[in-house]
Scaffold this motif. Structure first.
Motif, PDB file in Angstrom:
ATOM      1  N   MET A   1       0.861  -1.179   0.000  1.00 22.06           N
ATOM      2  CA  MET A   1       0.000   0.000   0.000  1.00 22.06           C
ATOM      3  C   MET A   1       0.892   1.222   0.000  1.00 22.06           C
ATOM      4  SD  MET A   1      -3.190   0.689   2.438  1.00 22.06           S
ATOM      5  CE  MET A   1      -3.837   2.260   2.797  1.00 22.06           C
ATOM      6  N   ASN A   2       0.615   2.116  -0.931  1.00 14.11           N
ATOM      7  CA  ASN A   2       1.378   3.351  -1.000  1.00 14.11           C
ATOM      8  C   ASN A   2       0.472   4.540  -0.692  1.00 14.11           C
ATOM      9  OD1 ASN A   2      -0.060   3.893  -3.381  1.00 14.11           O
ATOM     10  ND2 ASN A   2       1.481   2.891  -4.650  1.00 14.11           N
ATOM     11  N   ALA A   3       1.034   5.737  -0.755  1.00  9.34           N
ATOM     12  CA  ALA A   3       0.271   6.939  -0.413  1.00  9.34           C
ATOM     13  C   ALA A   3      -0.889   7.170  -1.377  1.00  9.34           C
ATOM     14  CB  ALA A   3       1.199   8.146  -0.397  1.00  9.34           C
ATOM     15  N   ALA A   6      -3.744   4.876  -0.421  1.00  7.23           N
ATOM     16  CA  ALA A   6      -4.389   5.388   0.795  1.00  7.23           C
ATOM     17  C   ALA A   6      -5.297   6.568   0.475  1.00  7.23           C
ATOM     18  CB  ALA A   6      -3.335   5.788   1.816  1.00  7.23           C
ATOM     19  N   GLU A   7      -4.868   7.427  -0.442  1.00  5.69           N
ATOM     20  CA  GLU A   7      -5.677   8.587  -0.836  1.00  5.69           C
ATOM     21  C   GLU A   7      -6.961   8.142  -1.536  1.00  5.69           C
ATOM     22  OE1 GLU A   7      -7.012  12.379  -1.248  1.00  5.69           O
ATOM     23  OE2 GLU A   7      -5.253  11.745  -0.104  1.00  5.69           O
ATOM     24  N   VAL A   8      -6.856   7.202  -2.466  1.00  4.99           N
ATOM     25  CA  VAL A   8      -8.042   6.698  -3.178  1.00  4.99           C
ATOM     26  C   VAL A   8      -8.980   6.004  -2.200  1.00  4.99           C
ATOM     27  CG1 VAL A   8      -8.862   5.085  -4.947  1.00  4.99           C
ATOM     28  CG2 VAL A   8      -6.850   6.499  -5.390  1.00  4.99           C
ATOM     29  N   LEU A   9      -8.438   5.228  -1.282  1.00  6.85           N
ATOM     30  CA  LEU A   9      -9.254   4.550  -0.283  1.00  6.85           C
ATOM     31  C   LEU A   9      -9.977   5.555   0.608  1.00  6.85           C
ATOM     32  CD1 LEU A   9     -10.090   1.822   0.867  1.00  6.85           C
ATOM     33  CD2 LEU A   9      -8.077   1.913   2.339  1.00  6.85           C
ATOM     34  N   MET A  76      -4.851   1.773 -10.628  1.00  7.15           N
ATOM     35  CA  MET A  76      -3.802   2.650 -11.136  1.00  7.15           C
ATOM     36  C   MET A  76      -2.907   3.146 -10.007  1.00  7.15           C
ATOM     37  SD  MET A  76      -6.002   4.595 -14.151  1.00  7.15           S
ATOM     38  CE  MET A  76      -5.401   6.160 -13.711  1.00  7.15           C
ATOM     39  N   ALA A  77      -3.474   3.458  -8.870  1.00  5.14           N
ATOM     40  CA  ALA A  77      -2.685   3.925  -7.742  1.00  5.14           C
ATOM     41  C   ALA A  77      -1.783   2.808  -7.223  1.00  5.14           C
ATOM     42  CB  ALA A  77      -3.599   4.421  -6.616  1.00  5.14           C
ATOM     43  N   SER A  78      -2.284   1.576  -7.218  1.00  2.00           N
ATOM     44  CA  SER A  78      -1.464   0.467  -6.739  1.00  2.00           C
ATOM     45  C   SER A  78      -0.314   0.156  -7.694  1.00  2.00           C
ATOM     46  CB  SER A  78      -2.310  -0.783  -6.501  1.00  2.00           C
ATOM     47  OG  SER A  78      -2.794  -1.284  -7.725  1.00  2.00           O
ATOM     48  N   MET A  79      -0.476   0.486  -8.992  1.00  2.00           N
ATOM     49  CA  MET A  79       0.596   0.289  -9.965  1.00  2.00           C
ATOM     50  C   MET A  79       1.542   1.490 -10.034  1.00  2.00           C
ATOM     51  SD  MET A  79      -1.152  -1.711 -13.166  1.00  2.00           S
ATOM     52  CE  MET A  79      -2.689  -0.821 -13.275  1.00  2.00           C
ATOM     53  N   GLY A  80       1.191   2.557  -9.326  1.00  2.00           N
ATOM     54  CA  GLY A  80       2.034   3.750  -9.340  1.00  2.00           C
ATOM     55  C   GLY A  80       1.819   4.642 -10.535  1.00  2.00           C
ATOM     56  N   ILE A  81       0.676   4.505 -11.182  1.00  7.44           N
ATOM     57  CA  ILE A  81       0.370   5.330 -12.366  1.00  7.44           C
ATOM     58  C   ILE A  81      -0.301   6.616 -11.946  1.00  7.44           C
ATOM     59  CG2 ILE A  81      -0.896   5.426 -14.537  1.00  7.44           C
ATOM     60  CD1 ILE A  81      -0.633   2.409 -14.703  1.00  7.44           C
TER      61      ILE A  81
END
Length: 81
Positions: A1-3, A6-9, A76-81
């Motif tokens: 989990m990245n930032a 966390a923001e999308v969640l 997309m957030a989990s892939m860093g896009i």
């Protein structure tokens, strides 16, 4: 989990809460001219409904809507896009 995840969640959770609050306010009137017996029974249903909603204000339709709306942003957030 990245930032970004966390923001999308966080956004999805906020959307679920806003949807649930709004959904709880939608009146559910009968589709016909009710009699006194129906109104008495309907009042009991509304009272029981609000007692339950007071404890759990999250509606399944709101969760499903958030899941469909935020699926792509989450991926997309989990892939860093």
């Amino acid at each position: 989990m990245n930032a970004a995840v966390a923001e999308v969640l966080s956004e999805a959770t906020e959307g679920i809460l806003r949807c649930s609050e709004a959904f709880a306010l939608v009146p559910r009137p009968p589709g016909f001219m009710p009699g006194l017996g129906y109104l008495r029974n309907y009042w009991k249903q509304i009272r029981d409904y609000f007692l339950v909603v007071k404890q759990n204000r999250t509606y399944r339709i709101c969760v499903i809507n958030a899941a469909s709306r935020y699926r792509s942003p989450m991926e997309m957030a989990s892939m860093g896009i």
